[in-house]
Structure formats: C-alpha cells, structure tokens
Design a protein around this motif. Structure first.
Motif, PDB file in Angstrom:
ATOM      1  N   TYR A 142       0.820  -1.212   0.000  1.00  0.00           N
ATOM      2  CA  TYR A 142       0.000   0.000   0.000  1.00  0.00           C
ATOM      3  C   TYR A 142       0.858   1.268   0.000  1.00  0.00           C
ATOM      4  N   GLY A 143       2.008   1.231  -0.652  1.00  0.00           N
ATOM      5  CA  GLY A 143       2.886   2.391  -0.712  1.00  0.00           C
ATOM      6  C   GLY A 143       3.699   2.623   0.537  1.00  0.00           C
ATOM      7  N   SER A 144       3.761   1.627   1.429  1.00  0.00           N
ATOM      8  CA  SER A 144       4.427   1.844   2.709  1.00  0.00           C
ATOM      9  C   SER A 144       5.944   2.013   2.563  1.00  0.00           C
ATOM     10  N   MET A 145       6.566   1.372   1.587  1.00  0.00           N
ATOM     11  CA  MET A 145       8.008   1.538   1.422  1.00  0.00           C
ATOM     12  C   MET A 145       8.345   2.987   1.075  1.00  0.00           C
ATOM     13  N   GLN A 146       7.568   3.596   0.201  1.00  0.00           N
ATOM     14  CA  GLN A 146       7.826   4.987  -0.149  1.00  0.00           C
ATOM     15  C   GLN A 146       7.650   5.895   1.050  1.00  0.00           C
ATOM     16  N   ARG A 147       6.664   5.595   1.884  1.00  0.00           N
ATOM     17  CA  ARG A 147       6.469   6.387   3.100  1.00  0.00           C
ATOM     18  C   ARG A 147       7.685   6.248   4.021  1.00  0.00           C
ATOM     19  N   ALA A 148       8.217   5.039   4.130  1.00  0.00           N
ATOM     20  CA  ALA A 148       9.418   4.827   4.944  1.00  0.00           C
ATOM     21  C   ALA A 148      10.589   5.640   4.400  1.00  0.00           C
ATOM     22  N   LEU A 149      10.736   5.669   3.099  1.00  0.00           N
ATOM     23  CA  LEU A 149      11.818   6.432   2.490  1.00  0.00           C
ATOM     24  C   LEU A 149      11.639   7.930   2.712  1.00  0.00           C
ATOM     25  N   ASP A 150      10.398   8.395   2.642  1.00  0.00           N
ATOM     26  CA  ASP A 150      10.129   9.821   2.864  1.00  0.00           C
ATOM     27  C   ASP A 150      10.466  10.229   4.297  1.00  0.00           C
ATOM     28  N   ILE A 151      10.074   9.387   5.257  1.00  0.00           N
ATOM     29  CA  ILE A 151      10.377   9.684   6.667  1.00  0.00           C
ATOM     30  C   ILE A 151      11.875   9.658   6.887  1.00  0.00           C
ATOM     31  N   ARG A 152      12.546   8.688   6.297  1.00  0.00           N
ATOM     32  CA  ARG A 152      13.997   8.600   6.450  1.00  0.00           C
ATOM     33  C   ARG A 152      14.678   9.856   5.921  1.00  0.00           C
ATOM     34  N   ALA A 153      14.255  10.322   4.759  1.00  0.00           N
ATOM     35  CA  ALA A 153      14.864  11.515   4.174  1.00  0.00           C
ATOM     36  C   ALA A 153      14.665  12.728   5.074  1.00  0.00           C
ATOM     37  N   ARG A 154      13.463  12.852   5.634  1.00  0.00           N
ATOM     38  CA  ARG A 154      13.171  13.997   6.507  1.00  0.00           C
ATOM     39  C   ARG A 154      14.002  13.942   7.780  1.00  0.00           C
TER      40      ARG A 154
END
Length: 225
Positions: A142-154
């Motif tokens: 459900y797009g969770s990997m991209q969310r993890a990457l976004d949080i990591r970048a922030r």
C-alpha cells in the motif's frame, strides 16, 4: 484508489502463500539485564519497555498482551500505540492464507493504518517515526516503502542539520533502521554505509558488534541491478 480496489490488486501477493515465521532472536547480555530489571515491575514505563523488548525479539504474543493493556490504560500514548500497531503487523505476517488471503490483507491494512494514526498524532516523536519507518519498509504494501523512504529523508536531513539535538543512541537507532531499509531494497553498499556510521558513532558495544556482523554479511549479498 479505493480501499477495496487496492486490496484486490494486492491479493496476489498472499494467495497461496504461507504465514511468515518470526523465530525468537538472540538476546545480548545488556538486553537480558534490562529484561530482568523490568519484567517483574508493574509501573507503566517498565511494562512498555518489556513489551518493546519482546517485540524486538519476536516474542509476539507476549508483546501483544502487554501492549493491549497499555493502550487501554493510556490511549493517548502514541509510543505504545506505535509498538502495538507494529506488533500487529507481525501477527498479520504470520497469519495463514485463510479466505484466499483476504483476512491477512485486512490485518495488514489495519495495522498500517493504526501506525499512521499514531504518527499523525505524534508527528515529531522520534521513536514513533522510527517504528513506522521500520514497519512500513518491512511490510512494503500500500505504498508503505515509499512512506518509509520519505520519513527517512526527513529525519536524516534534521539529524545532519542539528546532530547535537539527537543523542548518540538516537542517531545509532536511526542509522540501523536506515540500513535495514536498504537491505530490504537489496542495496548492500548503501546499507553498509549506514552500518559504518554506527561503528564511527560508537554509541554502544552491542550496536557496533551488530554493525560489524551485518557488514560482513552484506559483503556476500547480491547488488540491486
């Protein structure tokens, strides 16, 4: 995209599959000492720490029992809610493919939703964000990997801008989570770079030893094309 549509598209990943195994992982001497210190305590913080330890070592049912009590006692504690949601994702992961896998899909959807709600209520809580990063990357639905990457970048941007605002233990935990994400993405070089940062930071002996073991294992891993 509507929830039912997403579920239908994702169903192929589970139909005919088996529940994932979560064997108990080894305990370090420091972790055993901490467990001994908190496991007979009745205060909220000690039970939350014990639940975290159980979660980290895949004693999923014991973690679930403790966390259910804790979120009832304090529904506003988003740290407990995040650990509970992450543990529910593990429970979902070990669920067999009943009803053509639809039950598992709904369980995964619900645990990710609960975890996202915890982050929305505590958007600056470092622990809650790390729990979401790790769980989202591990589940990868459900797009969770991209969310993890976004949080990591922030978070990485924040840490690089103000490293002194984060204690060494927090930075080490972030680097470990980031390394885990890159391992899941089959990027061993990027993962090894994060593990090297843990060694350089030298926040705790267990973390350094774990980093060295992981770097050695990653040297044998295939690169992402």
């Amino acid at each position: 995209m509507k929830k039912k549509t997403v579920l239908a598209l994702a169903a192929a990943a589970f139909i005919g599959g088996c529940g994932k195994e979560f064997p108990e992982t080894p305990w370090s001497a420091a972790e055993l000492e901490l467990r001994q210190a908190v496991e007979n305590q009745t205060d909220y913080d000690s039970r939350l720490e014990l639940a975290r330890l159980y979660f980290m070592h895949n004693r999923i049912d014991e973690a679930d029992a403790l966390l259910r009590e804790l979120i009832k006692e304090d529904p506003e504690d988003m740290t407990a809610k995040a650990w509970f949601a992450a543990n529910e994702c593990k429970i979902a992961g070990r669920t067999g493919p009943w009803l053509l896998g639809l039950e598992k899909l709904y369980l995964v959807w619900d645990c990710l939703k609960d975890l996202d709600e915890a982050v929305k209520k505590a958007p600056d809580d470092f622990t809650v964000l790390l729990v979401q990063m790790n769980t989202d990357a591990e589940v990868d639905m459900y797009g969770s990997m991209q969310r993890a990457l976004d949080i990591r970048a922030r978070l990485e941007k924040q840490i690089e801008a103000k490293p002194d605002a984060y204690p060494p233990s927090a930075r080490s935990a972030f680097f470990e989570t980031a390394a885990h994400i890159e391992t899941l993405r089959k990027n061993p070089k990027a993962a090894a770079d994060y593990w090297q940062r843990i060694i350089a930071l030298n926040a705790d002996p267990d973390g350094v030893e774990r980093a060295k073991r992981e770097i050695a294992a990653l040297a044998q891993a295939p690169q992402n094309p």
